[in-house]
Design a protein around this motif. Structure first.
Motif, PDB file in Angstrom:
ATOM      1  N   UNK A 186       4.688   0.409   1.457  1.00  0.00           N
ATOM      2  CA  UNK A 186       5.801   0.566   0.524  1.00  0.00           C
ATOM      3  C   UNK A 186       6.118   2.025   0.239  1.00  0.00           C
ATOM      4  N   UNK A 187       5.230   2.943   0.631  1.00  0.00           N
ATOM      5  CA  UNK A 187       5.339   4.336   0.241  1.00  0.00           C
ATOM      6  C   UNK A 187       4.421   5.129   1.164  1.00  0.00           C
ATOM      7  N   UNK A 188       4.836   6.339   1.562  1.00  0.00           N
ATOM      8  CA  UNK A 188       4.045   7.149   2.488  1.00  0.00           C
ATOM      9  C   UNK A 188       3.783   8.518   1.889  1.00  0.00           C
ATOM     10  N   UNK A 189       2.528   8.952   1.971  1.00  0.00           N
ATOM     11  CA  UNK A 189       2.150  10.333   1.665  1.00  0.00           C
ATOM     12  C   UNK A 189       1.996  11.077   2.995  1.00  0.00           C
ATOM     13  N   UNK A 240       0.816  -1.208   0.000  1.00  0.00           N
ATOM     14  CA  UNK A 240       0.000   0.000   0.000  1.00  0.00           C
ATOM     15  C   UNK A 240       0.852   1.262   0.000  1.00  0.00           C
ATOM     16  N   UNK A 241       0.236   2.309  -0.515  1.00  0.00           N
ATOM     17  CA  UNK A 241       0.694   3.662  -0.266  1.00  0.00           C
ATOM     18  C   UNK A 241      -0.071   4.157   0.952  1.00  0.00           C
ATOM     19  N   UNK A 242       0.638   4.447   2.025  1.00  0.00           N
ATOM     20  CA  UNK A 242      -0.014   4.916   3.241  1.00  0.00           C
ATOM     21  C   UNK A 242      -0.267   6.421   3.110  1.00  0.00           C
ATOM     22  N   UNK A 243      -1.395   6.744   2.473  1.00  0.00           N
ATOM     23  CA  UNK A 243      -1.838   8.138   2.419  1.00  0.00           C
ATOM     24  C   UNK A 243      -2.574   8.388   3.732  1.00  0.00           C
ATOM     25  N   UNK A 244      -1.832   8.866   4.712  1.00  0.00           N
ATOM     26  CA  UNK A 244      -2.297   8.795   6.098  1.00  0.00           C
ATOM     27  C   UNK A 244      -3.578   9.589   6.346  1.00  0.00           C
ATOM     28  N   UNK A 249      -5.980  10.121   4.229  1.00  0.00           N
ATOM     29  CA  UNK A 249      -7.105   9.409   3.631  1.00  0.00           C
ATOM     30  C   UNK A 249      -7.583   8.290   4.550  1.00  0.00           C
ATOM     31  N   UNK A 250      -6.650   7.549   5.135  1.00  0.00           N
ATOM     32  CA  UNK A 250      -7.051   6.512   6.097  1.00  0.00           C
ATOM     33  C   UNK A 250      -7.773   7.144   7.287  1.00  0.00           C
ATOM     34  N   UNK A 251      -7.309   8.303   7.718  1.00  0.00           N
ATOM     35  CA  UNK A 251      -7.983   8.993   8.822  1.00  0.00           C
ATOM     36  C   UNK A 251      -9.397   9.396   8.412  1.00  0.00           C
ATOM     37  N   UNK A 252      -9.576   9.881   7.183  1.00  0.00           N
ATOM     38  CA  UNK A 252     -10.912  10.250   6.717  1.00  0.00           C
ATOM     39  C   UNK A 252     -11.831   9.039   6.608  1.00  0.00           C
ATOM     40  N   UNK A 253     -11.246   7.854   6.390  1.00  0.00           N
ATOM     41  CA  UNK A 253     -12.054   6.631   6.406  1.00  0.00           C
ATOM     42  C   UNK A 253     -12.696   6.395   7.770  1.00  0.00           C
TER      43      UNK A 253
END
Length: 317
Positions: free
Chosen positions: A234-237, A208-212, A214-218
């Motif tokens: 594998x990748x962080x925004x 996954x790309x951890x678009x942090x 976006x996960x919080x908005x989930x």
């Protein structure tokens, strides 16, 4: 952490700002014009050489070019042709030692905001989304079942090549993470669905790309999700925001809902050492780009990120 920034091609001011901030690795967006052939090694080599000569090593390709991915997500008549080009693309990435490909599975409607001028401190602006302000565009309909089928078809077709060439496929969640936009379904909208996507064909090269934000908005708890996904990140925004999935806006990186310093410590405690880039930066005075990818705002964001890393004695390059 591997500090990166997001770059378009050809060279623009963001290249210079990034190097002046000490960035040495690049997340590159490939040209999307008739002059660039995604299956032509020579075309890739020219771009790769230009970045390297400037002191930026291409490390991540983001996104999977829309000219291919749109057909794949829709599952239309050009899907197989597009997948064949993706397989050639993975081979070229291997030859150039670009080891991560960030992709998403948002069909027809991709990254979406309803407002690009949400006022922030000192007259800066950020982007925002309010579901009640969304007007569905004219687009084909697609169901959740069709999207899952198309995702499964794609993963089964490309994952063997990704494993062969050693390319990590990093799935970005849907942004905004709502399950329906007009007649267009969305599936990568929860931690449970992301886990499902990882389990369809388990592999060390699918993550996954951890678009942090976006996960919080989930509505997910990042302090539970990140440890659970630690081997798949594998990748962080590096991004902050405020609100919920139906009504939110980006913020400066130091004043949103997320504790950015605590999250960086969590990544380090989980042993996560992957490319990271600042994302959705504010438009500050002088910025003409209001989409979150301007120039001046990223200076603050990169400095803030480096300060957190230094404060926690987290190594980066």
């Amino acid at each position: 952490m591997i500090l990166t920034d997001y770059f378009r091609y050809p060279r623009d001011l963001t290249w210079e700002y990034a190097r002046q901030c000490g960035i040495r690795h690049g997340v590159i967006r490939l040209p999307e014009n008739a002059e660039f052939d995604i299956c032509n090694l020579f075309h890739w080599q020219k771009i790769h050489r230009d970045f390297c000569d400037f002191g930026l090593k291409p490390t991540v390709v983001e996104p999977l070019p829309n000219a291919l991915h749109d057909h794949i997500k829709a599952g239309d008549s050009k899907r197989d042709e597009s997948i064949e080009k993706v397989l050639q693309m993975l081979s070229i990435m291997d030859q150039l030692d670009i080891r991560t490909l960030c992709f998403n599975f948002m069909a027809y409607i991709g990254w979406l905001r309803t407002d690009q001028k949400v006022p922030q401190r000192g007259g800066a602006y950020t982007t925002g989304f309010r579901l009640n302000d969304f007007t569905p565009p004219e687009s084909p309909a697609i169901t959740h079942r069709a999207l899952w089928d198309n995702y499964t078809y794609f993963i089964k077709a490309v994952l063997p090549a990704a494993e062969q060439y050693g390319i990590r496929l990093a799935l970005h969640p849907d942004d905004p993470p709502v399950s329906q936009l007009g007649n267009v379904a969305r599936i990568m909208t929860s931690f449970a669905n992301i886990q499902k996507a990882m389990q369809i064909l388990p592999s060390n090269f699918l993550g996954v790309t951890m678009c942090q934000a976006t996960y919080h908005m989930m509505g997910e708890n990042l302090f539970q999700v990140i440890p659970a996904l630690k081997d798949k990140i594998f990748f962080i925004h590096f991004r902050n925001a405020s609100g919920n999935k139906n009504d939110f806006h980006e913020t400066f990186h130091d004043n949103g809902d997320l504790s950015m310093a605590a999250l960086m410590k969590l990544y380090a405690d989980c042993g996560i050492h992957v490319p990271i880039r600042v994302d959705h930066v504010p438009a500050m005075t002088g910025d003409k780009d209001l989409s979150g990818y301007g120039t001046t705002g990223r200076l603050f964001a990169i400095g803030y990120l480096k300060g957190i890393l230094d404060a926690h004695f987290i190594s980066y390059c």
